[in-house]
Enzyme design. Structure first.
Site, mmCIF file in Angstrom:
data_model
loop_
_atom_site.group_PDB
_atom_site.id
_atom_site.type_symbol
_atom_site.label_atom_id
_atom_site.label_comp_id
_atom_site.label_asym_id
_atom_site.label_seq_id
_atom_site.Cartn_x
_atom_site.Cartn_y
_atom_site.Cartn_z
ATOM 1 N N ASP A 115 0.631 -1.151 -0.091
ATOM 2 C CA ASP A 115 0.014 -0.028 0.049
ATOM 3 C C ASP A 115 0.943 1.250 -0.015
ATOM 4 O OD1 ASP A 115 -1.736 -1.853 0.299
ATOM 5 O OD2 ASP A 115 -2.983 -1.088 1.904
ATOM 6 N N CYS A 140 -2.244 -2.470 7.699
ATOM 7 C CA CYS A 140 -2.138 -3.395 6.570
ATOM 8 C C CYS A 140 -0.934 -4.085 6.475
ATOM 9 C CB CYS A 140 -2.338 -2.612 4.982
ATOM 10 S SG CYS A 140 -4.042 -2.321 4.777
ATOM 11 N N LYS A 195 -7.066 -4.655 -3.334
ATOM 12 C CA LYS A 195 -7.795 -5.450 -1.918
ATOM 13 C C LYS A 195 -8.794 -4.347 -1.386
ATOM 14 C CE LYS A 195 -4.350 -3.780 1.269
ATOM 15 N NZ LYS A 195 -5.022 -3.023 1.887
HETATM 16 C C1 VGL Z 1 -4.799 1.071 5.704
HETATM 17 C C2 VGL Z 1 -6.123 2.198 7.066
HETATM 18 C C3 VGL Z 1 -7.292 2.247 6.259
HETATM 19 C C4 VGL Z 1 -3.304 0.465 5.431
HETATM 20 C C5 VGL Z 1 -5.978 0.820 4.911
HETATM 21 O O1 VGL Z 1 -3.184 0.321 4.107
HETATM 22 O O2 VGL Z 1 -2.529 0.250 6.297
HETATM 23 N N1 VGL Z 1 -4.787 1.675 6.902
HETATM 24 N N2 VGL Z 1 -6.975 1.475 5.002
#
Ligand code: VGL
Ligand code: ZN
Length: 191
Positions: A19, A144, A105
């Site tokens: 991410d 994540c 995802k």
């Molecule tokens: C994430 C908060 C909300 C992440 C994703 O990638 O860690 N954190 N959505």
């Protein structure tokens, strides 16, 4: 004969970049403090893996505009990483090769999935390529990265967590450190 350091990337290893998207970087809608600091070390790993012909995977949060994790829907977060938007794009400074495998995802409005293994074909893809060990870095340590590492261990992969290539949201102070401790307890190694 020389003994190879055990954390030297070689056959059977893959790099998993979690991410590293604009919305999680400074200036983004869910900016992780110092999040852009993960990019230079990840680029070094990308070069090493790519140079050795080893697979590189990049996960991305890929939400519908009405995702349940958004505050308007009663969730915890400001809207972020809406599929197809600039905020959801990978950081321009991240040098992903063209043959990196992209794993999208958290695409279902009603499902909150932090892990790259959740409702994706990541595990199957890795196993098909006879990968047994994962080098993991990215954002965010306490969400994540944590959930991806835990699922990787549950799936039977060895996990090397790249310490200088992760950063935490730290909604509560210490969340990042607690997440690292939890990953180590579960069997991940820090490199
Ligand atoms: C994430 C908060 C909300 C992440 C994703 O990638 O860690 N954190 N959505
Ligand atoms: Zn999200």
């Amino acid at each position: 004969m020389t003994v190879q350091p055990s954390n030297e990337p070689s056959r059977g290893d893959a790099l998993i970049i979690v991410d590293v998207q604009n919305d999680f970087l400074p200036g983004g809608s869910l900016a992780v403090p110092d999040g852009d600091a993960v990019i230079p070390p990840l680029n070094l790993y990308i070069d090493t893996f790519h140079g050795r012909g080893l697979p590189i995977y990049a996960t991305r949060d890929w939400h519908p505009a009405d995702h349940c994790s958004f505050r308007e829907q009663g969730g915890a977060w400001p809207p972020h990483c809406v599929a197809g938007t600039e905020g959801a794009a990978f950081a321009p400074g991240l040098h992903l090769p063209d043959d990196a495998v992209i794993i999208s995802k958290a695409k279902l409005p009603e499902k909150n999935s932090y892990s790259g293994f959740s409702r994706t074909d990541l595990a199957e893809n890795l196993k098909t390529r006879t990968i047994t060990r994962l080098f993991i870095g990215g954002l965010a340590t306490d969400y994540c990265v944590l959930n991806t590492v835990q699922d990787a261990l549950t799936e039977g992969f060895e996990v090397l967590l790249i310490e200088d290539a992760i950063r935490a949201v730290n909604v509560q102070p210490g969340d990042g450190q607690r997440a690292v401790n939890e990953m180590l307890r579960s069997g991940a190694q820090l490199i």
